[in-house]
Design an enzyme around this catalytic site. Structure first.
Site, PDB file in Angstrom:
ATOM      1  N   HIS A 519      -4.020  -4.955 -30.617  1.00 58.76           N
ATOM      2  CA  HIS A 519      -4.635  -3.743 -31.142  1.00 58.76           C
ATOM      3  C   HIS A 519      -4.968  -4.056 -32.656  1.00 58.76           C
ATOM      4  CE1 HIS A 519      -7.073   0.298 -31.135  1.00 58.76           C
ATOM      5  NE2 HIS A 519      -6.438   0.414 -32.001  1.00 58.76           N
ATOM      6  N   ASP A 566      -0.794  -6.658 -23.164  1.00 59.92           N
ATOM      7  CA  ASP A 566      -1.041  -7.529 -23.900  1.00 59.92           C
ATOM      8  C   ASP A 566      -2.594  -7.333 -23.746  1.00 59.92           C
ATOM      9  OD1 ASP A 566      -1.402  -8.760 -26.524  1.00 59.92           O
ATOM     10  OD2 ASP A 566      -0.981 -11.137 -25.472  1.00 59.92           O
TER      11      ASP A 566
END
Ligand code: 9MR
Length: 700
Positions: A519, A566
């Site tokens: 992120h 992920d």
């Protein structure tokens, strides 16, 4: 996605009964082969272990194969039964007896085969040291990022007050907080967001400086952290690059201090961030949100005191004026925190930026007192250290240290940075005792995870918590030289690089199945292919039992190790952050210093360094060196580094040359037989602070 709403959802989850988390694990979308290894590989002479997921409860045969498919080692597994962190039945493989360097090896057992990995990976850890530390340059605010330095990451300077940016050169407070404006340019963006938070800055910059300071305290490779070692612009200034990077953040932290003459002068603003959350992707230079200073907090004030005090002793040999500024700011911050000991940043302040709330700052007081004491030697700070409840408490907790719990940072430095602390020996022993507990934790777990949090649930940023426990184990190695601690750090790293239930390497660019969608508003390749993925050496936060983001909601009820995705939208399991990469940098640097993990060589000499005189800024000391190597030392040199502001002017019985804090003595007795001793007299100046004896000597 409005993060503020999600935070409320997160809070609801946090108060939900634990039973909701204990529901059977959802199948994870991708957990890879059932034989889990360190995907980077293993040190030639270090420990080599793997985990096998299997229903079998009796030992199974295993085979290690080379690229040609030939079996190069084999044996049988050890059944380990049910593992609560993965909720699987597992067995372990120990192939530590295999010592042949090679690439593309695979391990098979129970019908499965691992991803390929290497043996002989010191050079990879050396690369990881550089990459993990070079993560910070493209995170910098207020400076254009050059593609010539960080290939693929070039971008305009962020938050320099150039439209559409409205910060950070002239930032007002939130309404009602203050009526002045501050220039708080610079520093690093905290994480995937572009806020700048002093408490997270504090622990991160401390760990970077500690990565450097360790080179004065233990057997390490200071040359590998020197000027020119990292991908940063400040080459050629004769300052170790890791200190240059730390300075970028320290300068920002200094700007966050409330100026003299204002209410709460000397306190430090908790944070500066956007008024509202920005969407992903977001180029910092194009962020149109107004930036705001949030109220000062005691935690931020003490974090500045700690980091600036530590910085003062480390920067003094390179830039006296900067060191003096740091020390003055640290003292002012300490005094302000003592006067305002309970101004807490609220948990509710999480709109447009993270809260970094902390309702208990007794540990920050301890850490700040420790750093101020180590840098100044002054009694007032020593008294504060000795009076703190944390000084005798067990600070090596299962939940690890981090931005919120900093007493461990204070203890680690009291144990390693030389001083006249009356119970320093006890502090040192406490680190060793803490490391023993973490080793026991590792041995009890079939993945050797150096983290067994209270209640068994993994916290936000768990990967950094694993690493911070490994910092303690590594420090025990530096204190004792006992190889079991070094082996523990190497084995503990396996978990982060792929020996886990997801077969996931959590470090971008390292290992076959490595995180690359963390992120981040800048490294948003997953959302826009024109943008880069995170740079190599970027650590993902890792499994988080609390699953606070909707992207990972399908994982609700996950086994702790499996609470990870992920995916760029999974900010609660897969963010990057400056405090997580600092933990990685420290451990990677430690491992890179260990060669291929062979037997720890006995030191060539023992040195007793005694201070004979300290008078008006002058010192006289004597170093008695005894050859303990069992062979004759020819043309040898005595090397050490001062942790204070000492500068040698004259040596007797040898010639001394000092560069920054590092001293190299060429003894007149150039030939020293086994068991023989020589004595060198050293005279010089102490600018300010204590005249502590150096911590570590080498004779080569
Ligand atoms: O690392 C922080 C973690 O310990 C907290 O539980 C979490 C919620 O308060 O916040 C984490 O820090 C985030 C910060 O609030 C905003 N920037 C990104 C940080 C990493 O996710």
């Amino acid at each position: 996605m409005k993060r503020s709403l999600l935070v409320s959802a997160a809070v609801a989850l946090l108060v939900a009964p634990v039973t909701t988390l204990a529901t059977p694990a959802a199948a994870h979308p991708d957990s890879g082969p059932p034989v889990q290894v360190n995907q980077v590989g293993y040190l030639t002479d270090g420990p080599k272990q793997a985990t096998v997921v299997t229903q079998a409860t009796t030992p199974l045969p295993w085979q290690l194969r080379n690229t040609a498919g030939a079996v190069v080692a084999q044996g049988t597994t050890t059944p380990r039964g049910y593992d609560p962190t993965s909720r699987q039945n597992v067995q372990t493989v120990d192939f530590s007896a295999f010592h042949t360097p090679g690439t593309g090896l695979t391990l098979s057992a129970g019908g499965g085969t691992s991803v390929p990995f290497d043996v002989g990976v010191n050079a990879v850890y050396e690369k990881l040291r550089v990459d993990a530390l070079s993560f910070y340059y493209p995170q910098r605010s207020g400076i254009p990022i050059l593609g010539s330095i960080a290939p693929g990451y070039a971008r305009a300077a962020g938050h320099l007050g150039v439209a559409p940016n409205r910060g950070d050169t002239d930032v007002p407070c939130q309404p009602g907080v203050c009526d002045y404006r501050l220039d708080v340019r610079g520093g690093w963006y905290d994480a995937g967001d572009q806020g700048k938070y002093v408490v997270d800055a504090g622990i991160s910059v401390y760990q970077l400086m500690s990565t450097f300071e360790r080179t004065k305290l233990a057997s390490a490779r200071p040359d590998r952290l020197g000027d020119g070692s990292l991908r940063i612009p400040e080459h050629g200034d004769q300052v170790p690059d890791v200190l240059d990077e730390a300075r970028w953040e320290l300068e920002f932290m200094l700007r966050m201090q409330v100026p003299a003459g204002q209410p709460l002068a000397g306190m430090v603003h908790h944070k500066v961030n956007d008024r509202a959350w920005t969407p992903l992707p977001q180029d910092p230079a194009a962020d149109p949100q107004p930036r705001e200073l949030h109220p000062p907090s005691t935690a931020a004030t003490l974090d500045l005191a700690a980091a600036a005090a530590q910085g003062a002793r480390l920067f003094q040999p390179y830039d006296k004026a900067f060191a003096a500024r740091l020390l003055a700011a640290a003292r002012t911050a300490w005094t302000a925190a003592v006067a305002h000991p309970a101004i807490y940043a609220p948990a509710t302040d999480s709109v447009g930026g993270g809260a970094y709330d902390d309702p208990d700052v007794s540990d920050e007081f301890y850490w700040a007192a420790a750093e101020l004491y180590l840098s100044t030697g002054e009694h007032a700070y020593q008294d504060a250290v000795l009076a703190s409840k944390w000084h005798t408490a067990d600070v090596f907790r299962p939940d690890a240290f981090g931005w919120k719990f900093t007493a461990t940072a204070g203890r680690l430095d009291l144990a390693t940075v030389p001083s006249d602390l009356p119970d320093r020996a006890r502090a040192r022993q406490s680190v060793v005792d803490g490391a023993k507990k973490y080793l026991a934790t590792m041995r009890a777990n079939p993945y050797e995870i150096a983290y067994a949090p209270t209640g068994g649930l993994f916290d936000w940023g768990s990967n950094s918590l694993v690493l911070n426990n490994l910092v303690v184990v590594a420090t025990a190695f530096d204190i004792t030289g006992d190889q079991q601690y070094r082996d523990g750090v190497a084995a503990g790293m396996d978990y982060l690089l792929g020996r886990n239930a997801l077969n996931q390497s959590y470090v971008t660019g390292f290992g076959r199945r490595a995180s690359h969608n963390q992120h981040s508003r800048m490294y948003a390749h997953q959302l826009n292919s024109a943008l880069p993925s995170p740079p190599p050496g970027a650590l993902a936060g890792g499994p988080n039992s609390w699953i606070q983001d909707p992207a990972a909601s399908s994982l609700q009820g996950c086994a702790p190790q499996l609470c990870y995705l992920d995916d760029i939208n999974s900010w609660s399991t897969n963010e990057i952050a400056v405090n997580w990469n600092s933990a990685l940098s420290w451990v990677a640097s430690f491992l890179a210093d260990q060669g291929e993990g062979g037997p720890v060589p006995a030191p060539a000499c023992s040195v007793s360094y005694r201070r004979l005189l300290d008078f008006r800024g002058l010192f006289l000391a004597i170093a008695a060196v005894r050859n303990t190597s069992g062979h004759t030392l020819h043309d040898w040199k005595l090397r050490y580094a001062y942790t204070g502001t000492q500068k040698v002017n004259l040596a007797i019985n040898g010639t001394a040359r000092q560069t920054a804090a590092s001293v190299e003595v060429t003894p007149w007795q150039w030939r020293l037989g086994p068991g023989e001793s020589t004595t060198i007299l050293l005279a010089g100046r102490v600018d300010w602070g204590p005249d502590a004896a150096p911590a570590y000597f080498s004779c080569r």
